[in-house]
Design an enzyme around this catalytic site. Structure first.
Site, mmCIF file in Angstrom:
data_model
loop_
_atom_site.group_PDB
_atom_site.id
_atom_site.type_symbol
_atom_site.label_atom_id
_atom_site.label_comp_id
_atom_site.label_asym_id
_atom_site.label_seq_id
_atom_site.Cartn_x
_atom_site.Cartn_y
_atom_site.Cartn_z
ATOM 1 N N SER A 154 0.804 -1.213 0.000
ATOM 2 C CA SER A 154 0.000 0.000 0.000
ATOM 3 C C SER A 154 0.840 1.268 0.000
ATOM 4 O O SER A 154 2.057 1.238 -0.030
ATOM 5 C CB SER A 154 -0.941 0.044 1.199
ATOM 6 O OG SER A 154 -0.171 0.157 2.388
ATOM 7 N N THR A 209 -1.366 0.569 -6.358
ATOM 8 C CA THR A 209 -1.496 0.052 -4.998
ATOM 9 C C THR A 209 -2.796 0.624 -4.435
ATOM 10 O O THR A 209 -3.655 1.071 -5.192
ATOM 11 C CB THR A 209 -0.241 0.384 -4.150
ATOM 12 O OG1 THR A 209 -0.321 -0.308 -2.907
ATOM 13 C CG2 THR A 209 -0.053 1.866 -3.931
ATOM 14 N N TYR A 210 -2.949 0.616 -3.120
ATOM 15 C CA TYR A 210 -4.154 1.155 -2.494
ATOM 16 C C TYR A 210 -3.754 2.029 -1.315
ATOM 17 O O TYR A 210 -2.644 1.935 -0.791
ATOM 18 C CB TYR A 210 -5.099 0.033 -2.057
ATOM 19 C CG TYR A 210 -4.491 -0.881 -1.023
ATOM 20 C CD1 TYR A 210 -4.697 -0.652 0.335
ATOM 21 C CD2 TYR A 210 -3.699 -1.960 -1.397
ATOM 22 C CE1 TYR A 210 -4.115 -1.482 1.287
ATOM 23 C CE2 TYR A 210 -3.124 -2.786 -0.459
ATOM 24 C CZ TYR A 210 -3.336 -2.545 0.886
ATOM 25 O OH TYR A 210 -2.757 -3.357 1.821
ATOM 26 N N GLY A 241 5.552 -2.363 1.441
ATOM 27 C CA GLY A 241 5.685 -3.614 0.708
ATOM 28 C C GLY A 241 6.465 -3.417 -0.578
ATOM 29 O O GLY A 241 7.412 -2.625 -0.642
ATOM 30 N N ALA A 242 6.069 -4.149 -1.620
ATOM 31 C CA ALA A 242 6.788 -4.100 -2.898
ATOM 32 C C ALA A 242 6.842 -2.692 -3.486
ATOM 33 O O ALA A 242 7.808 -2.341 -4.173
ATOM 34 C CB ALA A 242 6.138 -5.058 -3.896
ATOM 35 N N ALA A 243 5.841 -1.861 -3.209
ATOM 36 C CA ALA A 243 5.833 -0.489 -3.732
ATOM 37 C C ALA A 243 7.036 0.311 -3.237
ATOM 38 O O ALA A 243 7.483 1.244 -3.913
ATOM 39 C CB ALA A 243 4.537 0.217 -3.347
#
EC number: 4.1.1.11
Length: 129
Positions: free
Chosen positions: A25, A57-58, A73-75
């Site tokens: 996110s 993402t959100y 995370g991955a972002a």
């Protein structure tokens, strides 16, 4: 026919931090969310102005007034603290509604303080810190 249109954006935000271990996110100061017309859990497209990367993402709501823009995370691999990004939301609407729709644009400074906001095609509303 349904069209996907820009709903709102936070323009030239600066990434303040990243957390690779978080489940994913982007955390955004709740004051900025309110000013831009965005809500928690809404899907966003993020563009990194430093490297050209785009990712989805959100939203997670951050503390009001914190000026936080944290990638999780991955972002967190897509932009580094200090990178300039544009955060965009989109809406699906029928063509008739879309023809008159005006997205909200929130402009922030290098410290993520809100500078101004406007509906596309209208005069900017200055914001005080």
């Amino acid at each position: 026919m349904y069209l996907h249109l820009l709903k709102s954006k936070i323009h030239n935000a600066i990434v303040t931090s990243g957390d690779l271990e978080y489940e994913g996110s982007i955390t955004i100061d709740s004051e900025l969310l309110d000013l831009a017309g965005m809500i928690p859990n809404e899907k966003v497209l993020v563009v990194n102005n430093n490297n050209g990367e785009r990712f989805e993402t959100y939203i997670i709501k951050g503390d009001h007034g914190s000026r936080e823009i944290q990638l999780n995370g991955a972002a967190a691999r897509c932009a580094l603290p200090g990178d300039e990004i544009i955060i965009m939301t989109f809406a699906v609407m029928e063509e008739a509604e879309a023809r008159n729709y005006k997205p909200m644009v929130l402009i922030v400074d290098r410290h993520n303080n809100p500078k101004s906001r406007h509906l596309v095609g209208e005069q900017s509303e200055p914001l005080s810190n």
